[in-house]
Design a protein around this motif. Structure first.
Motif, PDB file in Angstrom:
ATOM      1  N   GLY A  41      96.826  26.420   0.853  1.00 37.20           N
ATOM      2  CA  GLY A  41      98.206  26.535   1.058  1.00 37.20           C
ATOM      3  C   GLY A  41      98.685  27.710   0.525  1.00 37.20           C
ATOM      4  N   TYR A  42      98.123  28.261  -0.191  1.00 36.68           N
ATOM      5  CA  TYR A  42      98.584  29.748  -1.074  1.00 36.68           C
ATOM      6  C   TYR A  42      99.050  30.955  -0.078  1.00 36.68           C
ATOM      7  CZ  TYR A  42      97.882  27.891  -5.376  1.00 36.68           C
ATOM      8  OH  TYR A  42      98.085  27.110  -6.649  1.00 36.68           O
ATOM      9  N   SER A  43      98.304  30.717   1.099  1.00 34.20           N
ATOM     10  CA  SER A  43      98.451  31.891   2.037  1.00 34.20           C
ATOM     11  C   SER A  43      99.005  31.251   3.408  1.00 34.20           C
ATOM     12  CB  SER A  43      97.229  32.902   2.403  1.00 34.20           C
ATOM     13  OG  SER A  43      96.998  33.583   0.968  1.00 34.20           O
ATOM     14  N   ILE A  44     100.018  31.675   4.092  1.00 35.65           N
ATOM     15  CA  ILE A  44     100.271  31.342   5.469  1.00 35.65           C
ATOM     16  C   ILE A  44     100.049  32.295   6.510  1.00 35.65           C
ATOM     17  CG2 ILE A  44     102.074  29.632   4.748  1.00 35.65           C
ATOM     18  CD1 ILE A  44     104.235  31.497   5.548  1.00 35.65           C
ATOM     19  N   TYR A  45      99.967  32.215   7.745  1.00 33.51           N
ATOM     20  CA  TYR A  45      99.611  33.213   8.628  1.00 33.51           C
ATOM     21  C   TYR A  45     100.650  33.003   9.672  1.00 33.51           C
ATOM     22  CZ  TYR A  45      95.305  33.863   5.953  1.00 33.51           C
ATOM     23  OH  TYR A  45      94.361  33.885   5.103  1.00 33.51           O
ATOM     24  N   LEU A  46     100.966  34.065  10.549  1.00 30.29           N
ATOM     25  CA  LEU A  46     101.524  34.021  11.731  1.00 30.29           C
ATOM     26  C   LEU A  46     100.953  34.973  12.692  1.00 30.29           C
ATOM     27  CD1 LEU A  46     105.386  34.512  10.547  1.00 30.29           C
ATOM     28  CD2 LEU A  46     104.150  32.486  11.300  1.00 30.29           C
ATOM     29  N   ARG A  47     100.410  34.475  13.851  1.00 32.41           N
ATOM     30  CA  ARG A  47      99.700  35.346  14.783  1.00 32.41           C
ATOM     31  C   ARG A  47     100.113  35.075  16.201  1.00 32.41           C
ATOM     32  NH1 ARG A  47      93.635  33.440  14.295  1.00 32.41           N
ATOM     33  NH2 ARG A  47      94.570  31.302  14.801  1.00 32.41           N
ATOM     34  N   GLY A  48      99.995  36.359  16.795  1.00 30.96           N
ATOM     35  CA  GLY A  48     100.225  36.240  18.158  1.00 30.96           C
ATOM     36  C   GLY A  48     100.321  37.883  18.805  1.00 30.96           C
ATOM     37  N   ASN A  49     100.054  38.057  20.080  1.00 35.96           N
ATOM     38  CA  ASN A  49     100.117  39.341  20.676  1.00 35.96           C
ATOM     39  C   ASN A  49      99.162  40.523  19.985  1.00 35.96           C
ATOM     40  OD1 ASN A  49     102.213  38.731  22.242  1.00 35.96           O
ATOM     41  ND2 ASN A  49     103.964  38.997  20.623  1.00 35.96           N
ATOM     42  N   GLY A  50      98.404  39.691  19.582  1.00 33.63           N
ATOM     43  CA  GLY A  50      97.051  40.726  19.074  1.00 33.63           C
ATOM     44  C   GLY A  50      97.364  41.095  17.686  1.00 33.63           C
ATOM     45  N   VAL A  51      98.304  40.387  16.866  1.00 31.76           N
ATOM     46  CA  VAL A  51      98.518  40.781  15.384  1.00 31.76           C
ATOM     47  C   VAL A  51      98.356  39.561  14.598  1.00 31.76           C
ATOM     48  CG1 VAL A  51     100.505  41.639  14.094  1.00 31.76           C
ATOM     49  CG2 VAL A  51     100.403  42.321  16.387  1.00 31.76           C
ATOM     50  N   GLN A  52      97.897  39.829  13.779  1.00 29.52           N
ATOM     51  CA  GLN A  52      98.036  38.788  12.339  1.00 29.52           C
ATOM     52  C   GLN A  52      98.850  39.376  11.223  1.00 29.52           C
ATOM     53  OE1 GLN A  52      94.956  35.682  12.146  1.00 29.52           O
ATOM     54  NE2 GLN A  52      94.585  36.796  10.029  1.00 29.52           N
ATOM     55  N   LEU A  53      99.822  38.292  10.902  1.00 31.10           N
ATOM     56  CA  LEU A  53     100.695  38.604   9.455  1.00 31.10           C
ATOM     57  C   LEU A  53      99.975  37.662   8.643  1.00 31.10           C
ATOM     58  CD1 LEU A  53     104.043  39.634   9.260  1.00 31.10           C
ATOM     59  CD2 LEU A  53     103.135  37.597   7.819  1.00 31.10           C
ATOM     60  N   LYS A  54      99.558  38.031   7.365  1.00 31.84           N
ATOM     61  CA  LYS A  54      99.321  37.103   6.337  1.00 31.84           C
ATOM     62  C   LYS A  54     100.262  37.262   5.296  1.00 31.84           C
ATOM     63  CE  LYS A  54      95.943  36.199   2.637  1.00 31.84           C
ATOM     64  NZ  LYS A  54      94.667  36.646   2.045  1.00 31.84           N
ATOM     65  N   LEU A  55     100.741  36.114   4.859  1.00 30.57           N
ATOM     66  CA  LEU A  55     101.959  36.110   3.676  1.00 30.57           C
ATOM     67  C   LEU A  55     101.516  35.497   2.729  1.00 30.57           C
ATOM     68  CD1 LEU A  55     104.851  36.550   3.031  1.00 30.57           C
ATOM     69  CD2 LEU A  55     105.537  34.482   3.940  1.00 30.57           C
ATOM     70  N   GLY A  56     101.207  35.843   1.454  1.00 31.53           N
ATOM     71  CA  GLY A  56     100.453  35.554   0.471  1.00 31.53           C
ATOM     72  C   GLY A  56     101.338  35.224  -0.714  1.00 31.53           C
ATOM     73  N   PHE A  57     100.746  35.015  -1.670  1.00 31.44           N
ATOM     74  CA  PHE A  57     101.139  34.704  -3.081  1.00 31.44           C
ATOM     75  C   PHE A  57     102.009  35.719  -3.376  1.00 31.44           C
ATOM     76  CE2 PHE A  57     100.718  32.898  -7.626  1.00 31.44           C
ATOM     77  CZ  PHE A  57     101.651  31.652  -7.327  1.00 31.44           C
ATOM     78  N   HIS A  58     103.163  35.255  -4.355  1.00 29.91           N
ATOM     79  CA  HIS A  58     104.085  36.377  -4.690  1.00 29.91           C
ATOM     80  C   HIS A  58     104.730  37.317  -3.663  1.00 29.91           C
ATOM     81  CE1 HIS A  58     102.970  35.315  -8.857  1.00 29.91           C
ATOM     82  NE2 HIS A  58     101.723  35.702  -8.603  1.00 29.91           N
ATOM     83  N   ASN A  59     104.938  36.784  -2.513  1.00 29.82           N
ATOM     84  CA  ASN A  59     105.752  37.726  -1.576  1.00 29.82           C
ATOM     85  C   ASN A  59     104.989  38.819  -1.031  1.00 29.82           C
ATOM     86  OD1 ASN A  59     107.827  35.726  -1.321  1.00 29.82           O
ATOM     87  ND2 ASN A  59     108.804  36.491  -2.991  1.00 29.82           N
ATOM     88  N   THR A  60     103.685  38.541  -1.172  1.00 35.43           N
ATOM     89  CA  THR A  60     103.255  39.830  -0.339  1.00 35.43           C
ATOM     90  C   THR A  60     102.535  39.506   1.027  1.00 35.43           C
ATOM     91  OG1 THR A  60     100.916  38.993  -1.258  1.00 35.43           O
ATOM     92  CG2 THR A  60     102.007  40.480  -2.710  1.00 35.43           C
ATOM     93  N   TYR A  61     102.526  40.487   1.927  1.00 34.96           N
ATOM     94  CA  TYR A  61     101.919  40.261   3.301  1.00 34.96           C
ATOM     95  C   TYR A  61     101.117  41.456   3.561  1.00 34.96           C
ATOM     96  CZ  TYR A  61     105.922  43.269   4.344  1.00 34.96           C
ATOM     97  OH  TYR A  61     106.696  44.523   4.472  1.00 34.96           O
ATOM     98  N   HIS A  62     100.377  40.971   4.521  1.00 32.73           N
ATOM     99  CA  HIS A  62      99.742  42.158   5.422  1.00 32.73           C
ATOM    100  C   HIS A  62      99.598  41.892   6.774  1.00 32.73           C
ATOM    101  CE1 HIS A  62      96.414  44.839   5.944  1.00 32.73           C
ATOM    102  NE2 HIS A  62      95.852  43.765   6.794  1.00 32.73           N
ATOM    103  N   LEU A  63      99.980  43.010   7.522  1.00 29.78           N
ATOM    104  CA  LEU A  63      99.634  43.095   9.242  1.00 29.78           C
ATOM    105  C   LEU A  63      98.509  43.510   9.505  1.00 29.78           C
ATOM    106  CD1 LEU A  63     103.304  44.232   9.988  1.00 29.78           C
ATOM    107  CD2 LEU A  63     102.491  42.116  10.636  1.00 29.78           C
ATOM    108  N   ASP A  64      97.794  42.780  10.402  1.00 27.98           N
ATOM    109  CA  ASP A  64      96.371  43.235  10.864  1.00 27.98           C
ATOM    110  C   ASP A  64      96.653  43.572  12.383  1.00 27.98           C
ATOM    111  OD1 ASP A  64      93.889  44.056  11.279  1.00 27.98           O
ATOM    112  OD2 ASP A  64      93.239  42.031  11.184  1.00 27.98           O
TER     113      ASP A  64
END
Length: 91
Positions: A41-64
Motif C-alpha cells: 500500500g505504499y505506492s499507488i498506480y493510475l494506468r490508462g492510454n498507454g501510460v502508468q503513473l506511480k505515486l510513491g511514498f513522500h509524494n514522489t511520482y513517476h510517469l512511464d
C-alpha cells in the motif's frame, strides 16, 4: 506540465476510481483509468492510454510512457476527472 502534478489531486483521482470503478484483475477501472496499489500500500498506480503513473511514498511520482501524445492524453483524462470531483464538492 509534469512538474505541475499535485499529489493530493492524484490521490483524489485514485479515490474516485476506487469508489466508482468496476473491478479489474489488479484494482478498479473508471473512465478508462485503472487504479491499484502494490502489496504493502505504499505506492499507488493510475494506468490508462498507454501510460502508468506511480505515486510513491513522500509524494514522489513517476510517469512511464512511450510517446508524448500518450502522456498528454492521459493527463487530459485526469484533468477531466478532477474537474468532475471539484464540481461535486463545490457548495
Amino acid at each position: 506540465m509534469i512538474n505541475e502534478l499535485d499529489c493530493r489531486q492524484l490521490l483524489h483521482v485514485y479515490s474516485l476510481v476506487m469508489e466508482q470503478g468496476e473491478p479489474t484483475e489488479y484494482g478498479k477501472q473508471y473512465q478508462g483509468i485503472e487504479a491499484f496499489s502494490d502489496y504493502d500500500g505504499y505506492s499507488i498506480y493510475l494506468r490508462g492510454n498507454g501510460v502508468q503513473l506511480k505515486l510513491g511514498f513522500h509524494n514522489t511520482y513517476h510517469l512511464d510512457y512511450d510517446d508524448e501524445w500518450q502522456k498528454e492524453r492521459f493527463l487530459r483524462v485526469l484533468k477531466v476527472m478532477l474537474q468532475s470531483i471539484n464540481k461535486c464538492s463545490a457548495p
